[in-house]
Design an enzyme around this catalytic site. Structure first.
Site, mmCIF file in Angstrom:
data_model
loop_
_atom_site.group_PDB
_atom_site.id
_atom_site.type_symbol
_atom_site.label_atom_id
_atom_site.label_comp_id
_atom_site.label_asym_id
_atom_site.label_seq_id
_atom_site.Cartn_x
_atom_site.Cartn_y
_atom_site.Cartn_z
ATOM 1 N N LEU A 25 0.900 -1.214 0.042
ATOM 2 C CA LEU A 25 0.003 0.055 0.168
ATOM 3 C C LEU A 25 1.025 1.212 -0.062
ATOM 4 C CD1 LEU A 25 -2.774 -0.995 2.646
ATOM 5 C CD2 LEU A 25 -2.965 -0.784 0.142
ATOM 6 N N GLU A 32 -8.061 3.632 8.538
ATOM 7 C CA GLU A 32 -8.528 3.299 7.158
ATOM 8 C C GLU A 32 -8.545 1.698 7.123
ATOM 9 O OE1 GLU A 32 -9.935 2.274 3.378
ATOM 10 O OE2 GLU A 32 -7.894 1.744 3.850
#
Length: 191
Positions: A25, A32
């Site tokens: 990521l 999140e």
């Protein structure tokens, strides 16, 4: 048989739809990740669970200590892997996975199916008639990526409110992000 509905869930850069860089990521947003876990884990019906479908590269990008993703039926799509941990399903492609999940015992035990990446799995899911929703987090950050969420025609979807999804702009470590739920206007599917 009408196929069961599925949803895609992803966090992407609002600038370029970037979702990954070098198999990871491009940001670390704890809240999140908690949102992703909650949305893909929580069920309305006791005794059921959700399924998360991911490609091999997405599976391999998750730290081993987090595998399989807890509280969910993990489904890995791969034509090259020969084994997965006990309790994880291995299917050669998305159509096969959806077929397996539409039959016993999964037709009764799985509440919702989430596509969790990567690009190829998202792209295939975006073109399937049983795609129901997109849970997209737009991260307001200009970041270099080598993997992107597929483009799609927003005219095919309605932006909806979902009681489980915060509507206000979020912020963590100075990074702003917003959750969106897009519902396909004409999804053909069962629960």
């Amino acid at each position: 048989m009408v196929p069961r509905k599925m949803s895609c869930i992803a966090a992407m850069s609002s600038k370029n739809r970037g979702i990954g860089k070098d198999g990871k990521l491009p940001w670390r947003l704890r809240s999140e990740m908690k949102y992703f876990t909650r949305i893909t884990t929580d069920v309305k019906n006791e005794g059921k669970q959700n399924a998360v479908i991911m490609g091999r590269k997405t599976w391999e990008s998750i730290p081993a200590k987090h595998l399989p993703l807890a509280g969910r039926l993990n489904v890995v799509l791969s034509k090259t892997m020969s084994s997965v941990p006990e309790g994880v399903l291995l299917c050669p492609d998305l159509n096969e996975a959806m077929d397996v999940l539409s039959k016993a015992p999964y037709d009764q035990s799985i509440e919702h199916v989430f596509i969790t990446g990567g690009y190829g799995v998202y792209k295939e899911a975006m073109n399937m008639p049983n795609l129901h929703r997109l849970y997209l987090t737009e991260v307001h950050m200009d970041v270099e990526c080598d993997t992107f969420y597929p483009s799609f025609d927003k005219e095919d979807f309605n932006v909806i409110s979902d009681l489980d999804v915060p509507e206000k702009m979020q912020e963590e470590k100075g990074i702003k992000f917003k959750y969106f739920v897009f519902e396909k206007k004409e999804a053909v599917c069962n629960e």
